[in-house]
Design a protein around this motif. Structure first.
Motif, PDB file in Angstrom:
ATOM      1  N   GLY A 108     -29.394  10.560-110.613  1.00  0.00           N
ATOM      2  CA  GLY A 108     -28.751   9.501-109.851  1.00  0.00           C
ATOM      3  C   GLY A 108     -28.747   9.820-108.365  1.00  0.00           C
ATOM      4  O   GLY A 108     -29.276  10.832-107.919  1.00  0.00           O
ATOM      5  N   PHE A 109     -28.113   8.942-107.582  1.00  0.00           N
ATOM      6  CA  PHE A 109     -28.041   9.188-106.147  1.00  0.00           C
ATOM      7  C   PHE A 109     -26.641   8.808-105.647  1.00  0.00           C
ATOM      8  O   PHE A 109     -25.923   7.999-106.253  1.00  0.00           O
ATOM      9  CB  PHE A 109     -29.104   8.385-105.387  1.00  0.00           C
TER      10      PHE A 109
ATOM     11  N   ASN B  73     -25.175   5.101-108.108  1.00  0.00           N
ATOM     12  CA  ASN B  73     -25.732   4.327-109.225  1.00  0.00           C
ATOM     13  C   ASN B  73     -25.307   4.932-110.554  1.00  0.00           C
ATOM     14  O   ASN B  73     -26.068   4.978-111.513  1.00  0.00           O
ATOM     15  CB  ASN B  73     -27.257   4.249-109.125  1.00  0.00           C
ATOM     16  N   GLY B  74     -24.027   5.424-110.578  1.00  0.00           N
ATOM     17  CA  GLY B  74     -23.519   6.093-111.770  1.00  0.00           C
ATOM     18  C   GLY B  74     -22.984   5.120-112.803  1.00  0.00           C
ATOM     19  O   GLY B  74     -23.491   4.003-112.971  1.00  0.00           O
ATOM     20  N   ILE B  75     -21.891   5.546-113.466  1.00  0.00           N
ATOM     21  CA  ILE B  75     -21.365   4.778-114.596  1.00  0.00           C
ATOM     22  C   ILE B  75     -20.638   3.521-114.144  1.00  0.00           C
ATOM     23  O   ILE B  75     -20.401   2.613-114.946  1.00  0.00           O
ATOM     24  CB  ILE B  75     -20.419   5.647-115.434  1.00  0.00           C
ATOM     25  N   GLY B  76     -20.264   3.448-112.865  1.00  0.00           N
ATOM     26  CA  GLY B  76     -19.625   2.244-112.351  1.00  0.00           C
ATOM     27  C   GLY B  76     -18.176   2.104-112.791  1.00  0.00           C
ATOM     28  O   GLY B  76     -17.631   2.937-113.515  1.00  0.00           O
ATOM     29  N   ILE B  77     -17.544   1.021-112.326  1.00  0.00           N
ATOM     30  CA  ILE B  77     -16.138   0.735-112.626  1.00  0.00           C
ATOM     31  C   ILE B  77     -16.059  -0.677-113.197  1.00  0.00           C
ATOM     32  O   ILE B  77     -16.545  -1.627-112.571  1.00  0.00           O
ATOM     33  CB  ILE B  77     -15.270   0.829-111.362  1.00  0.00           C
TER      34      ILE B  77
ATOM     35  N   ARG C 202     -18.446  -3.137-107.333  1.00  0.00           N
ATOM     36  CA  ARG C 202     -19.653  -2.667-108.014  1.00  0.00           C
ATOM     37  C   ARG C 202     -20.828  -2.744-107.047  1.00  0.00           C
ATOM     38  O   ARG C 202     -20.974  -3.711-106.294  1.00  0.00           O
ATOM     39  CB  ARG C 202     -19.947  -3.510-109.249  1.00  0.00           C
ATOM     40  N   SER C 203     -21.617  -1.708-107.051  1.00  0.00           N
ATOM     41  CA  SER C 203     -22.775  -1.679-106.152  1.00  0.00           C
ATOM     42  C   SER C 203     -23.937  -2.438-106.780  1.00  0.00           C
ATOM     43  O   SER C 203     -23.967  -2.681-107.985  1.00  0.00           O
ATOM     44  CB  SER C 203     -23.178  -0.237-105.841  1.00  0.00           C
ATOM     45  N   SER C 204     -24.890  -2.795-105.938  1.00  0.00           N
ATOM     46  CA  SER C 204     -26.074  -3.504-106.439  1.00  0.00           C
ATOM     47  C   SER C 204     -26.913  -2.623-107.360  1.00  0.00           C
ATOM     48  O   SER C 204     -27.692  -3.126-108.176  1.00  0.00           O
ATOM     49  CB  SER C 204     -26.929  -3.970-105.252  1.00  0.00           C
ATOM     50  N   ALA C 205     -26.723  -1.275-107.247  1.00  0.00           N
ATOM     51  CA  ALA C 205     -27.469  -0.347-108.104  1.00  0.00           C
ATOM     52  C   ALA C 205     -26.794  -0.139-109.454  1.00  0.00           C
ATOM     53  O   ALA C 205     -27.277   0.648-110.275  1.00  0.00           O
ATOM     54  CB  ALA C 205     -27.640   0.989-107.390  1.00  0.00           C
ATOM     55  N   GLY C 206     -25.642  -0.808-109.674  1.00  0.00           N
ATOM     56  CA  GLY C 206     -24.959  -0.691-110.952  1.00  0.00           C
ATOM     57  C   GLY C 206     -23.818   0.282-110.964  1.00  0.00           C
ATOM     58  O   GLY C 206     -23.042   0.316-111.928  1.00  0.00           O
ATOM     59  N   GLY C 207     -23.670   1.074-109.924  1.00  0.00           N
ATOM     60  CA  GLY C 207     -22.579   2.042-109.868  1.00  0.00           C
ATOM     61  C   GLY C 207     -21.392   1.482-109.109  1.00  0.00           C
ATOM     62  O   GLY C 207     -21.068   0.292-109.195  1.00  0.00           O
ATOM     63  N   ALA C 208     -20.719   2.361-108.353  1.00  0.00           N
ATOM     64  CA  ALA C 208     -19.536   1.969-107.586  1.00  0.00           C
ATOM     65  C   ALA C 208     -19.850   1.987-106.095  1.00  0.00           C
ATOM     66  O   ALA C 208     -20.686   2.766-105.629  1.00  0.00           O
ATOM     67  CB  ALA C 208     -18.378   2.907-107.889  1.00  0.00           C
TER      68      ALA C 208
END
Length: 447
Positions: A356-357, A376-380, A428-434
């Protein structure tokens, strides 16, 4: 007020009657003086003939004297004073060449007297004296006084009844407010005043209810915080006790197992220390006034954080990036701003996935320094976003504890940002994370 109501109209009415009497009597006396002014010498015969005009006046009694004060004419049918000398004050003033008038109200009647000199070729040859005893206007004045007294009594009764009723109403409402204050003081934050109306007491009650609402929210937060803190502290303590009991109660335990248990105890002690330190930090944020702050370069702070966390990112297989579009300086302390960037970046690394980044961005927008930490981790989950800045709140409790989290880092970020006029938001980020966005006013020289 009632005394004024009883006295002022009477005084005004008396003055009006006095002025009316003065005008009427002086006019009557002037008519009689005119009738006598053609006589060179005043005698009883000449005066009696000339005073036929006295019958046309409304006065009660008329006296005519010569220059020495001897009465030459008396209109009274009984007790005539003809031939006597009179020394009435008005007669003396008239013989001295002055017009005189006196009026008084007492014993239910107006008693008025007037006198004027009789002049022939510049010489005072006598005086005309008139008196009046008027009970008709006195009766009117007495009736007015009685009516005013009745009105005053009725008004006083009405005012007294209204005052008692208003006092009772205010007492009841104040008692309700006092009872609410006592209930809240004893800890019943659910109590409400329920006082209706639109007056000042109602506004005071509404403000009190609003204050009670805030107290209830604060108390609920405090209880939840204490319960969560107790639970968080209890978990590592229970683990430490369990591991230490296992070492003490197990006979013949090998050295490797002992080292493993001691390592676990050390890990739980470290976690306990982190919780305690972050609780103390939050306590200081709650209790201390904000620092004055000074100019701090966010670019330099980001550099320190990335230097400290590169090794952790490498261990987790996470790429740590920075994207500084424009250097920014803000008001704060270097330690506080470092804590914000460090907590957000560390969380983004810990709750990420291999390969991830984590991207730390900095730019200016509308006079604000905008700091972003994106991964782009597990997100919230969307339903958890409004709560993640609450103390001890965790999206995934098991995973948070496994990662060494205390549930206090984001609360510290939020409270620290507020101390320096900043804001923090999560999405939520556009990459799917937070994506965490922190804004601060840009430092200005002389600010």
């Amino acid at each position: 007020m009632l005394a004024l109501l009883n006295t002022y109209p009477l005084v005004v009415s008396e003055n009006l009657v006095f002025r009316s009497k003065q005008t009427t009597m002086q006019s009557s006396v002037s008519v009689m003086v005119s009738a006598l002014s053609g006589l060179s010498v005043l005698t009883e015969e000449t005066v009696t003939q000339a005073m036929t005009v006295a019958e046309e006046t409304a006065v009660s009694r008329v006296l005519v004297t010569d220059a020495s004060g001897k009465v030459l004419y008396d209109s009274s049918e009984t007790g005539s004073a003809v031939g006597d000398y009179v020394l009435y004050t008005e007669v003396v003033q008239a013989l001295a060449g002055n017009d005189a008038f006196y009026s008084r109200y007492y014993d239910g009647a107006f008693r008025s007297r007037a006198a004027s000199p009789v002049v022939y070729r510049g010489q005072i040859i006598g005086a005309v004296y008139a008196s009046e005893y008027d009970t008709e206007q006195a009766v009117l004045l007495a009736g007015l006084q009685q009516n005013l007294w009745r009105i005053s009594v009725i008004t006083g009764i009405i005012v007294l009844v209204m005052s008692l009723a208003l006092s009772k109403l205010l007492t009841v409402r104040f008692n309700q407010l006092l009872e609410a204050i006592r209930s809240v003081r004893e800890g019943d934050y659910n109590h409400r005043t329920a006082i209706g109306g639109n007056d000042e007491i109602t506004q005071l009650a509404r403000e009190f209810d609003s204050l009670t609402d805030r107290l209830q929210v604060t108390e609920n937060a405090r209880r939840r915080f204490v319960a969560d803190a107790s639970h968080e502290l209890k978990t590592p303590l229970a683990s430490i006790r369990l591991l230490s009991d296992s070492i003490l109660q197990t006979e013949g335990i090998d050295e490797g197992t002992v080292k493993e248990f001691v390592g676990d105890i050390n890990s739980e002690a470290g976690r306990l220390q982190r919780i305690t330190e972050e609780l103390l930090r939050l306590t200081r944020l709650d209790g201390e006034p904000p620092h004055q702050g000074y100019e701090v370069s966010l670019e330099a702070v980001i550099g320190r954080v990335t230097h400290m966390l590169r090794m952790l990112a490498a261990e987790r297989g996470v790429v740590l990036q920075t994207e500084i579009q424009q250097p920014c300086s803000v008001k704060g302390t270097e330690d506080d701003l470092y804590q914000i960037v460090y907590n957000l970046t560390e969380n983004a690394i810990k709750y990420n996935r291999p390969d991830g980044f984590v991207k730390i961005g900095l730019r200016q927008k509308n006079g604000q320094a905008v700091l972003t930490v994106e991964d782009n981790g597990i997100g919230i989950p969307e339903e958890d976003l409004p709560k993640i800045f609450d103390r001890f709140y965790r999206v995934d409790k098991a995973r948070s504890r496994a990662a060494g989290g205390t549930g206090l880092g984001l609360s510290i970020v939020h409270d620290t940002a507020l101390r320096y006029g900043g804001t923090v938001q999560a999405s939520r980020s556009s990459a799917g994370g937070a994506l965490f966005t922190v804004t601060f006013p840009v430092w200005k020289e002389g600010a």
